[in-house]
Scaffold this active site. Structure first.
Site, mmCIF file in Angstrom:
data_model
loop_
_atom_site.group_PDB
_atom_site.id
_atom_site.type_symbol
_atom_site.label_atom_id
_atom_site.label_comp_id
_atom_site.label_asym_id
_atom_site.label_seq_id
_atom_site.Cartn_x
_atom_site.Cartn_y
_atom_site.Cartn_z
ATOM 1 N N LYS A 1 4.195 5.296 5.346
ATOM 2 C CA LYS A 1 3.514 4.003 5.578
ATOM 3 C C LYS A 1 3.167 3.352 6.756
ATOM 4 C CE LYS A 1 5.084 3.044 0.820
ATOM 5 N NZ LYS A 1 5.728 2.211 -0.341
ATOM 6 N N ASN B 1 5.673 2.278 -5.849
ATOM 7 C CA ASN B 1 6.019 2.076 -7.115
ATOM 8 C C ASN B 1 4.987 2.668 -8.157
ATOM 9 O OD1 ASN B 1 7.782 1.254 -9.130
ATOM 10 N ND2 ASN B 1 6.849 -0.515 -9.595
ATOM 11 N N PRO C 1 0.902 -1.259 0.003
ATOM 12 C CA PRO C 1 0.044 0.121 -0.088
ATOM 13 C C PRO C 1 0.940 1.312 -0.071
ATOM 14 C CG PRO C 1 -0.518 -1.543 1.985
ATOM 15 C CD PRO C 1 0.559 -1.935 1.031
#
Ligand SMILES: [Zn+2]
Length: 267
Positions: A52, A166, A2
Site C-alpha cells: 500500500k 478486507n 485502498p
C-alpha cells in the site's frame, strides 16, 4: 482503504504521465510546503508501488513516500482546452504536474521526502507484494507456518503479505476454500500455493479492471462496465456465496467483518 491493486495502478498511471519529465511540485496547504519546494523541478525517474506504499524516485536521489491510509486519495487533473490547469485546492497536500496533467494528493496518512536508505528500511518491513515480480512468497509461507493466528487476520497484516485489505481477504479465502478462522500454521503447502497463485491473479485482475471484481468475465451478472456497486464478487458484502449460493456466515476478524461459506470453506 485502498488495496494493493489501486496503488499499483496509480504507480503505473502516474509513471506514464510524469516519469522522464521535470515535475512541478506544489502544496495547496501549509503542511507540505517545504517538501514540495524540495521536489519542485526535479525529474521523476519512476513511480512504484510496494503493497500500500507508493514511492516516487527523483533524479537527485530524493524519494517521495506516500501511504494513503484510510481517506487519502489521488486525483488526476488535465488542462482545460486553453491548456490551463486549475490551481490545487486548499485540501491538496501535494500536486505533481507537467504542463498538461496534474496528480493531486489529498488526506494521506503519510507524505514525506525520504532518502534511498530510508526507502530501503521502509520496504524491508513490508511483506512480499504479490504484484511485484521480485516478491518472495516463501517469506509469507514462513510467517504462516510460525503463527497460530487465524489466516483471515494474517492476510491483513502488511508485514506478512502486502496489499491485501478486507475485500480481497474475503474473496481470496472463499475462492481457495479456506475458513478464515483456520490458524496460519494449519494451512497446507498445497493450499498456500493455491492462495498465493490466486492472490497474484486477482490483484493483477484488479489493476487491469481498476476495481475489485473477482468473478470471471463469464460469471458476471452483467457486463463489467454496467455492474452495480459490490456486484461481481463471491463473498464480500454478499448474502449468499457466489460459487454455490449457500447463505454466508458473517463475523468479525481483526475487527473487520468477514464473510465465509460453510460449504466452500469448511471448518
Ligand atoms: Zn460456497
Amino acid at each position: 482503504m485502498p488495496e494493493g491493486h489501486t496503488i499499483h495502478r496509480l504507480a503505473r498511471d502516474q509513471g506514464a504521465d510524469l516519469a522522464g519529465h521535470p515535475v512541478a511540485a506544489e502544496a495547496g496547504q501549509e503542511r507540505f510546503v517545504s517538501g514540495a519546494a524540495r521536489l519542485d523541478g526535479q525529474v521523476l525517474r519512476r513511480a512504484e508501488a510496494w503493497g500500500k506504499h507508493l514511492f516516487h524516485s527523483f533524479d537527485s536521489g530524493d524519494v517521495l513516500h506516500v501511504h494513503l491510509g484510510l481517506i487519502g486519495k489521488w486525483f488526476r487533473r488535465t488542462a482545460d482546452p486553453d491548456g490551463v490547469l486549475a490551481a490545487p485546492t486548499p485540501t491538496t497536500r501535494l500536486r505533481l504536474a507537467t504542463d498538461d496533467v496534474a496528480w493531486d494528493l489529498t488526506g494521506p496518512m503519510t507524505c514525506e521526502v525520504v532518502s534511498p536508505d530510508e526507502r530501503g528500511a521502509i520496504v524491508a518491513k513490508i511483506g512480499p507484494d504479490p504484484l511485484r515480480r521480485d516478491a518472495k512468497p516463501e517469506r509469507m509461507w514462513a510467517r504462516l507456518q510460525g503463527s497460530s493466528k487465524p489466516i483471515g487476520l494474517l492476510l491483513m497484516e502488511q508485514d506478512v503479505v502486502a496489499g491485501i485489505g478486507n475485500v480481497y481477504r474475503s474473496e481470496l479465502l472463499n475462492i481457495v476454500g479456506i475458513d478464515p478462522r483456520r490458524p496460519g500454521k494449519a494451512v497446507t503447502r498445497d493450499e498456500f500455493d493455491a492462495l498465493w497463485a490466486e492472490t497474484v491473479r486477482q490483484l493483477r485482475l484488479g489493476v487491469r479492471r481498476n476495481r475489485i471484481v473477482t468473478m470471471n468475465a463469464d460469471e458476471l451478472p452483467r457486463p463489467l462496465g454496467r455492474l452495480q456497486r459490490g456486484e461481481g464478487r463471491y463473498a464480500y458484502k454478499q448474502e449468499v456465496c457466489g460459487r454455490c449460493h449457500t447463505p454466508l456466515d458473517v463475523f468479525p476478524i481483526a475487527g473487520r467483518t468477514t464473510w465465509r461459506c460453510a460449504t466452500c470453506q469448511p471448518s
